[in-house]
Design a protein around this motif. Structure first.
Motif, short mmCIF file in Angstrom:
data_model
loop_
_atom_site.label_atom_id
_atom_site.label_comp_id
_atom_site.label_asym_id
_atom_site.label_seq_id
_atom_site.Cartn_x
_atom_site.Cartn_y
_atom_site.Cartn_z
N ALA A 88 0.84 -1.20 0.00
CA ALA A 88 0.00 0.00 0.00
C ALA A 88 0.87 1.24 0.00
N VAL A 89 0.42 2.27 -0.70
CA VAL A 89 1.03 3.59 -0.69
C VAL A 89 -0.01 4.58 -0.20
N ALA A 90 0.35 5.36 0.81
CA ALA A 90 -0.54 6.42 1.29
C ALA A 90 -0.41 7.63 0.38
N VAL A 91 -1.52 8.11 -0.15
CA VAL A 91 -1.53 9.33 -0.98
C VAL A 91 -2.25 10.41 -0.18
N ARG A 92 -1.44 11.34 0.34
CA ARG A 92 -1.95 12.45 1.16
C ARG A 92 -1.99 13.67 0.25
N PRO A 115 -6.00 6.55 0.48
CA PRO A 115 -6.18 8.01 0.36
C PRO A 115 -6.28 8.64 1.73
N LEU A 116 -5.56 9.73 1.92
CA LEU A 116 -5.60 10.47 3.18
C LEU A 116 -5.84 11.95 2.89
N GLU A 117 -6.55 12.61 3.80
CA GLU A 117 -6.74 14.05 3.71
C GLU A 117 -5.65 14.74 4.54
N PRO A 118 -4.95 15.73 3.97
CA PRO A 118 -3.90 16.40 4.75
C PRO A 118 -4.40 16.99 6.07
N GLY A 119 -5.67 17.36 6.13
CA GLY A 119 -6.18 17.97 7.35
C GLY A 119 -6.61 17.00 8.42
N HIS A 120 -6.57 15.69 8.11
CA HIS A 120 -6.97 14.70 9.11
C HIS A 120 -6.01 14.69 10.29
N ASN A 121 -6.51 14.34 11.47
CA ASN A 121 -5.69 14.21 12.66
C ASN A 121 -4.49 13.30 12.39
N ALA A 134 1.23 0.65 5.08
CA ALA A 134 1.82 1.56 4.09
C ALA A 134 3.23 1.96 4.51
N GLU A 135 4.20 1.65 3.66
CA GLU A 135 5.59 2.00 3.93
C GLU A 135 6.07 3.17 3.09
N MET A 136 5.23 3.62 2.13
CA MET A 136 5.56 4.76 1.28
C MET A 136 4.42 5.76 1.34
N VAL A 137 4.78 7.04 1.19
CA VAL A 137 3.82 8.13 1.20
C VAL A 137 4.08 9.03 0.00
N VAL A 138 3.01 9.43 -0.69
CA VAL A 138 3.08 10.47 -1.72
C VAL A 138 2.25 11.63 -1.21
N SER A 139 2.87 12.80 -1.01
CA SER A 139 2.18 13.88 -0.31
C SER A 139 2.48 15.25 -0.90
N ASP A 140 1.42 16.06 -1.04
CA ASP A 140 1.61 17.49 -1.28
C ASP A 140 1.04 18.28 -0.11
N LYS A 152 11.14 13.66 -5.24
CA LYS A 152 10.12 14.68 -5.48
C LYS A 152 9.64 14.56 -6.91
N ALA A 153 8.32 14.72 -7.10
CA ALA A 153 7.72 14.71 -8.43
C ALA A 153 6.75 15.87 -8.49
N GLY A 154 7.14 16.96 -9.16
CA GLY A 154 6.28 18.13 -9.20
C GLY A 154 6.04 18.64 -7.80
N ARG A 155 4.76 18.81 -7.45
CA ARG A 155 4.40 19.32 -6.13
C ARG A 155 4.40 18.24 -5.07
N PHE A 156 4.61 16.97 -5.46
CA PHE A 156 4.50 15.84 -4.53
C PHE A 156 5.86 15.38 -4.03
N VAL A 157 5.92 15.10 -2.74
CA VAL A 157 7.10 14.51 -2.11
C VAL A 157 6.84 13.03 -1.89
N ILE A 158 7.81 12.19 -2.24
CA ILE A 158 7.72 10.76 -1.98
C ILE A 158 8.57 10.47 -0.76
N ALA A 159 7.99 9.82 0.23
CA ALA A 159 8.68 9.58 1.49
C ALA A 159 8.53 8.13 1.91
N VAL A 160 9.50 7.65 2.70
CA VAL A 160 9.40 6.32 3.28
C VAL A 160 8.99 6.45 4.74
N ARG A 161 8.29 5.43 5.21
CA ARG A 161 7.88 5.36 6.60
C ARG A 161 8.68 4.28 7.32
#
Length: 330
Positions: A88-92, A115-121, A134-140, A152-161
């Protein structure tokens, strides 16, 4: 795809997509892809047909199918070797014109999307990511503690957990790991698998009944963490249409939402019946001549509200549908 000397970026897209479709066993000149069982494959075929068409619009600008396809391919390449089937990849992702590109990119890497909302707790997000493995995150929308950026891809950062103590095996053909209904993250299984065909079957049932295609403009009103948000994102993007992103402020302000529907000449809108009641009240005295379809889902439909909407003549062409299951006109 014809040569386009005034638009060299379309020639680049033509070459890129021909290679991509060839790798996944599709004929880019065909009417429909031979394989129609994955959202990312279907999006690639849609982008190949409509490269220069606007796919998504938000308050900051527009993104063409070409731009979303490049974003998806960039993210997929950067996730390659770090994730894949069974993971699984978390997309925030912020609710924006580029959100679909991030989702397609994670799917193209072979992973299921949480799928995650950036504003979620933050605590809730951590819980859901642990539950999904989820061991990977794609987040803007920023990173949480212990998330380490690697690309980094455009506005998105790829991160490991941090590595999970126990890695969850995701069922085959899973596209999304949906959040729990009722807002109860304390259950033993907080996220549930939603397959590619769960989404695509709805799209394939709905689009022919709506006679919806490239000329339609849909709203992207709901969070993609919800089933309703997943559906309304892919209805337009898999048929060559355009999606108009409704930001949170506009979504919570019914008169502002009515103005957006009029200004953007929206033809397909998706609403919970309770939200539609607020829309109906706010739209009194407003004409929405472009609106063709109102899709209602997930709650009982109030017949009195529908009758009031029709008698007011707000959208004379619009049909109302119950799309909770198999689409049916009301």
């Amino acid at each position: 795809m014809n040569a386009t000397p005034d638009h060299p970026e379309l020639d680049r897209l033509s070459a890129d997509l021909a290679g991509l479709l060839g790798r996944i066993g599709l004929d880019p000149s065909g009417e429909w892809p031979a394989r129609r069982d994955r959202i990312d494959i279907r999006f690639a075929a849609s982008a190949a047909r409509h490269p220069g068409r606007v796919a998504a619009r938000d308050a900051e600008g527009e993104a063409t199918y070409l731009e979303l396809e490049w974003m998806a391919d960039d993210i997929a390449r950067r996730l390659s070797g770090r994730t894949g089937p069974g993971s699984a990849v978390a997309v925030r992702a912020q609710r924006s014109r580029m959100a679909a590109g991030a989702v397609v990119g994670a799917l193209r890497a072979g992973a299921a999307v949480l799928p995650l909302e950036p504003g979620h707790n933050a605590g809730l997000q951590e819980f859901l990511m642990r539950d999904a493995g989820a061991e990977m995150v794609v987040s803007d929308g920023g990173l949480l503690r212990d998330e380490i950026p690697v690309a980094k891809a455009g506005r998105f950062v790829i991160a490991v957990r941090p590595e999970m103590a126990m890695r969850r095996e995701i069922p085959p053909k899973t596209a999304f790991l949906a959040l729990p209904s009722g807002g109860d993250p304390g259950r033993a299984l907080a996220v549930r698998p939603v397959t590619h065909m769960d989404v695509l079957s709805w799209v394939d049932a709905c689009l022919p009944m709506l006679e919806s295609g490239p000329d339609d403009v849909w709203t992207y009103f709901h969070s993609m963490t919800l089933d309703l948000g997943m559906r309304e994102m892919w209805g337009p993007l898999l048929s060559g249409g355009r999606t108009v992103v409704v930001d949170r402020d506009t979504a919570s302000d019914a008169p502002a939402f009515v103005r957006l529907l009029a200004e953007q000449e929206v033809t397909v809108v998706t609403q919970l019946p309770s939200a539609f009641a607020r829309l109906n009240a706010a739209a009194r005295g407003t004409a929405l001549p472009a609106l063709r379809h109102v899709l209602l889902s997930d709650e009982p439909v109030d017949g009195a509200v529908l009758a009031d909407w029709r008698s007011a003549g707000i959208a004379p062409r619009a049909l109302a549908w119950d799309v909770s299951g198999s689409p049916s006109v009301l």
